[in-house]
Design a protein around this motif. Structure first.
Motif, PDB file in Angstrom:
ATOM      1  N   LEU A 238     -71.578 -73.710 -43.827  1.00  0.00           N
ATOM      2  CA  LEU A 238     -71.034 -74.740 -44.062  1.00  0.00           C
ATOM      3  C   LEU A 238     -71.610 -75.699 -45.102  1.00  0.00           C
ATOM      4  O   LEU A 238     -72.858 -75.740 -45.127  1.00  0.00           O
ATOM      5  N   THR A 239     -70.589 -76.460 -45.711  1.00  0.00           N
ATOM      6  CA  THR A 239     -71.029 -77.291 -46.785  1.00  0.00           C
ATOM      7  C   THR A 239     -70.326 -78.623 -46.674  1.00  0.00           C
ATOM      8  O   THR A 239     -69.315 -78.707 -45.940  1.00  0.00           O
ATOM      9  N   ALA A 240     -70.301 -79.532 -47.427  1.00  0.00           N
ATOM     10  CA  ALA A 240     -69.775 -80.830 -47.791  1.00  0.00           C
ATOM     11  C   ALA A 240     -68.289 -80.480 -47.843  1.00  0.00           C
ATOM     12  O   ALA A 240     -67.490 -81.207 -47.512  1.00  0.00           O
ATOM     13  N   ASP A 241     -67.913 -79.332 -48.631  1.00  0.00           N
ATOM     14  CA  ASP A 241     -66.564 -78.993 -48.619  1.00  0.00           C
ATOM     15  C   ASP A 241     -65.989 -78.224 -47.593  1.00  0.00           C
ATOM     16  O   ASP A 241     -64.562 -77.650 -47.651  1.00  0.00           O
ATOM     17  N   SER A 242     -66.493 -77.755 -46.583  1.00  0.00           N
ATOM     18  CA  SER A 242     -66.120 -77.155 -45.296  1.00  0.00           C
ATOM     19  C   SER A 242     -64.960 -77.772 -44.746  1.00  0.00           C
ATOM     20  O   SER A 242     -64.820 -78.820 -44.611  1.00  0.00           O
ATOM     21  N   ALA A 243     -64.025 -77.084 -44.120  1.00  0.00           N
ATOM     22  CA  ALA A 243     -62.872 -77.707 -43.589  1.00  0.00           C
ATOM     23  C   ALA A 243     -62.861 -78.256 -42.084  1.00  0.00           C
ATOM     24  O   ALA A 243     -62.317 -79.056 -41.605  1.00  0.00           O
ATOM     25  N   GLY A 244     -64.107 -77.719 -41.415  1.00  0.00           N
ATOM     26  CA  GLY A 244     -64.340 -78.404 -40.255  1.00  0.00           C
ATOM     27  C   GLY A 244     -64.345 -77.495 -39.088  1.00  0.00           C
ATOM     28  O   GLY A 244     -64.378 -78.191 -37.821  1.00  0.00           O
ATOM     29  N   ASP A 245     -63.789 -76.151 -39.252  1.00  0.00           N
ATOM     30  CA  ASP A 245     -63.999 -75.171 -38.129  1.00  0.00           C
ATOM     31  C   ASP A 245     -65.446 -74.637 -38.175  1.00  0.00           C
ATOM     32  O   ASP A 245     -65.920 -74.108 -39.033  1.00  0.00           O
ATOM     33  N   VAL A 246     -65.896 -74.863 -36.912  1.00  0.00           N
ATOM     34  CA  VAL A 246     -67.547 -74.824 -36.949  1.00  0.00           C
ATOM     35  C   VAL A 246     -67.886 -73.615 -35.651  1.00  0.00           C
ATOM     36  O   VAL A 246     -67.269 -73.833 -34.717  1.00  0.00           O
ATOM     37  N   LEU A 247     -68.578 -72.555 -36.295  1.00  0.00           N
ATOM     38  CA  LEU A 247     -68.950 -71.806 -34.984  1.00  0.00           C
ATOM     39  C   LEU A 247     -70.699 -71.656 -35.166  1.00  0.00           C
ATOM     40  O   LEU A 247     -71.197 -71.701 -36.434  1.00  0.00           O
ATOM     41  N   ALA A 248     -71.500 -72.182 -34.099  1.00  0.00           N
ATOM     42  CA  ALA A 248     -72.847 -71.918 -34.076  1.00  0.00           C
ATOM     43  C   ALA A 248     -73.209 -70.756 -33.211  1.00  0.00           C
ATOM     44  O   ALA A 248     -72.613 -70.454 -32.134  1.00  0.00           O
ATOM     45  N   VAL A 249     -74.006 -69.690 -33.639  1.00  0.00           N
ATOM     46  CA  VAL A 249     -74.298 -68.531 -33.004  1.00  0.00           C
ATOM     47  C   VAL A 249     -75.743 -68.478 -33.046  1.00  0.00           C
ATOM     48  O   VAL A 249     -76.600 -68.615 -34.017  1.00  0.00           O
ATOM     49  N   GLY A 250     -76.330 -68.379 -31.657  1.00  0.00           N
ATOM     50  CA  GLY A 250     -77.637 -68.370 -31.741  1.00  0.00           C
ATOM     51  C   GLY A 250     -78.600 -67.132 -32.084  1.00  0.00           C
ATOM     52  O   GLY A 250     -79.604 -67.072 -32.678  1.00  0.00           O
TER      53      GLY A 250
END
Length: 272
Positions: A238-250
């Motif tokens: 994820l960067t400032a250019d990412s589209a906004g679909d976000v996945l966080a994985v522990g």
């Protein structure tokens, strides 16, 4: 350049200033809630908290850029931007649920390098800095291992916030996580608080769509400094250019499994 001690100290003061503006309004909003053009709620607390943070930045980091949810973008000259969301989870805030948070991020050349999730009512503060262990109220924390996608605990704020084409993909991930246990659904609600819980080993996955930079920039250093990973639905950083679909994985070992499950939903638009 590396995040300095003074950067961290400024970020902590920003969170302090936001919390001082927010707490007097909690469960005392009355009829002061307004709707923005996109129908999302905003309150005096949102505006006062961001204004307080911007005053500090104007005084102490005048050359840095600022991006905030309520007052837009102020260009800078240093290649650094402070990214602010005074109340992430305003809907929860307006109904008296203490699962919202203030987000403070420092982004350098498009990459989030410092992040704070601050819950000002419960006085919980996560601090993530590139190259350092994430802390919760000053104590180092770690995400938990997850041996398989099936049986993992997944959270999202609400699938009603997703773009329509993303819903089948999210449901495909939920299906893979449920492992044939249809009554074992996701944890709903929580906004940024879910990412703090994942960093502190209480959740395995968080999946969301349509986020803005001010929604996710602070989360990246927090989750990754605790041993987890944040990426888009294609597995890209994820960067400032990412589209906004976000996945966080522990557990980073489950990233490919989660991305594969999301792809199995089909019918969605291209991400990344």
């Amino acid at each position: 350049m590396p995040v300095s001690v003074s950067d961290i100290a400024l970020a902590l003061r920003l969170a302090d200033a936001a919390g001082a503006a927010i707490r007097p309004w909690f469960r005392r909003l009355g009829d002061s809630v307004e709707l923005k053009a996109d129908a999302s709620p905003v309150t005096a607390a949102d505006r006062e908290a961001e204004a307080a943070m911007r005053r500090l930045l104007d005084a102490e980091a005048p050359g840095d850029g600022v991006i905030g949810e309520e007052y837009g973008e102020k260009p800078g000259i240093t290649g650094r931007q402070w990214v602010l969301d005074p109340i992430d989870g305003t809907h929860s805030f307006t109904v008296g649920r203490a699962i919202f948070g203030t987000l403070v991020a420092l982004v350098e050349d498009g990459w989030p390098v410092l992040g704070i999730i601050d819950q000002p009512v419960q006085r919980e503060r996560w601090l993530g800095v590139t190259g350092r262990a994430t802390t919760l109220n000053g104590v180092a924390i770690r995400t938990r291992p997850c041996r398989a996608l099936a049986g993992a605990t997944i959270a999202t704020t609400s699938p009603h916030l997703f773009e329509d084409a993303d819903v089948p993909r999210f449901l495909a991930l939920v299906g893979a996580v449920s492992g044939g246990r249809p009554r074992q659904g996701p944890v709903y609600g929580g906004d940024c608080y879910n990412y703090g819980l994942l960093a502190a080993a209480h959740l395995d996955l968080v999946c969301e769509s349509g986020l803005k930079l001010y929604d996710f920039a602070a989360l990246v250093p927090v989750v990754e400094g605790a041993g987890g990973r944040m990426c888009d639905w294609s597995g890209e950083p994820l960067t400032a250019d990412s589209a906004g679909d976000v996945l966080a994985v522990g557990d980073p070992a489950r990233v490919d499994d989660a991305v594969e499950a999301l792809a199995g939903g089909g019918g969605g638009h291209e991400h990344g």
